[in-house]
Design a protein around this motif. Structure first.
Motif: not given
Length: 378
Positions: A225-233, A260-275
């Motif tokens: 939250d507030g930063g970056t989430l790197f989702m590899d593969e 059943d409670r929602d949580i707000e998140v502030d995340v920048r997503v960077i994804a990576a793949t070899n496919k």
């Protein structure tokens, strides 16, 4: 050379794993129990540990792959919660084991605890800060320019490229040059997490959500939250998990497993793949709507064979950093040896080059010669 510790009470399992790993070019040590393993860890700087779940090892900061005869979901959850990067059931699928080991090697490791580190410095313990991007070729300069343009904005980025090209390094620089640089950079390897655990890993869970959920846990989205989430593969993620990630990206909110409670998140997503995700979409393996959410900007990291002119600079960098890790003087390399390295195909890309330079550093004489490359670089 990558060093692997095998911990298992079964001598036959230890022997089978050692034979296969040494055939694949790894250096191995084996232990039958926790005390023997702990003693070896004090003397040898391992890169990866393979351990039966019946052996409880202290946290050494070295990536751990859990092996178990119990294929239940609870066993997998417990292993991952205990710090394992992956969970494999016996009899071991050797192809999957090789993939897990290579992912563990690629993944930067955290520094080991002070007590475990008192005897020696772990080779893999290094700062999480982004390392330098080496090279002056047009292909690498293009990647640098993209990073400089894209990093300051909030657009999601899909980083593509073959295994070993440095996709994670690109992600780290995108974070380091962004307005989120002071906030967390959280990574998750989507291929290393069993499908049964991916939702809990990404979104967290409440106490009692499942059998081994003994306390509340924040998932990767909340941690970032507030930063970056790197989702590899990302291309290896199940369709069910893709649907939940899509919702999180659309609504900027998540819900922990068992809540059943929602949580707000502030995340920048960077994804990576070899496919090739477009081909995966055609096959029905990847959601097209998620692809368009992730691929606002696409950064393609070139294969090493496409910028072979950068090999001398990379070799020089690896010789110096490896010498520093081993506490030795950097070895000079002959021009003919360097030219021969440039002509090699490098199917494993920069990761393979690093491993070859480490092997040459260990096995060559006072200098690295062309004959050394012929003998040890294959």
């Amino acid at each position: 050379m990558t060093k692997v510790l095998i911990v298992d009470r079964s001598k036959s399992v230890r022997n089978i794993l050692r034979e296969r790993l040494e055939y694949e070019g790894f250096a191995t040590e084996a232990a039958e129990d926790e005390s023997s393993a702990a003693e070896l860890c004090q003397r040898v700087p391992f890169d990866v540990i393979l351990s039966d779940t019946g052996c409880r090892l202290p946290d050494t900061g070295v990536p751990l792959i859990a092996l178990s005869a119990d294929s239940s979901v609870d066993s997998a959850i417990e292993a991952v919660r205990s710090g394992a990067l992956d969970f494999l059931t016996k009899p071991i699928d050797m192809n999957r084991l090789m993939q897990s080991i290579h992912r563990a090697i690629e993944r930067p490791a955290a520094a080991p605890p002070a007590a475990a580190n008192s005897g020696h410095r772990c080779r893999r313990a290094r700062a999480a800060a982004a390392e330098e991007i080496i090279g002056t070729s047009p292909e690498i300069e293009h990647v640098r320019r993209l990073i400089d343009k894209v990093a300051p904005c909030e657009a999601r980025v899909l980083v593509t490229g073959e295994n070993g090209t440095g996709k994670e390094l690109v992600a780290r620089w995108l974070h380091a040059k962004s307005r989120r640089a002071a906030a967390p950079f959280v990574e998750v390897n989507c291929a290393a997490i069993p499908s049964e655990l991916i939702e809990s890993e990404l979104f967290g869970h409440e106490r009692g959500a499942f059998t081994s959920a003994i306390k509340q846990r924040k998932g990767k989205f909340e941690q970032a939250d507030g930063g970056t989430l790197f989702m590899d593969e990302i291309g290896d993620m199940s369709l069910a998990a893709q649907a939940k990630v899509l919702r999180a990206l659309q609504e900027n909110r998540i819900s922990r497993v068992g809540s059943d409670r929602d949580i707000e998140v502030d995340v920048r997503v960077i994804a990576a793949t070899n496919k090739d995700l477009r081909k995966e979409i055609e096959k029905g393996n990847f959601r097209e709507d998620l692809y368009h959410r992730l691929a606002v900007i696409v950064v393609r990291v070139p294969a090493l064979r496409d910028h072979a002119g950068d090999i001398p600079a990379l070799v020089d960098h690896f010789i110096r950093t490896i010498a520093d890790e081993y506490g030795t003087a950097p070895k000079p390399i002959e021009r003919q040896a360097l030219e021969r390295l440039q002509r090699m195909p490098w199917t494993g890309n920069i990761r393979e080059l690093h491993n070859v330079i480490e092997r040459l550093t260990i096995l060559s004489g006072e200098r690295i010669t062309e004959e050394d490359v012929k003998r040890y670089a294959v």
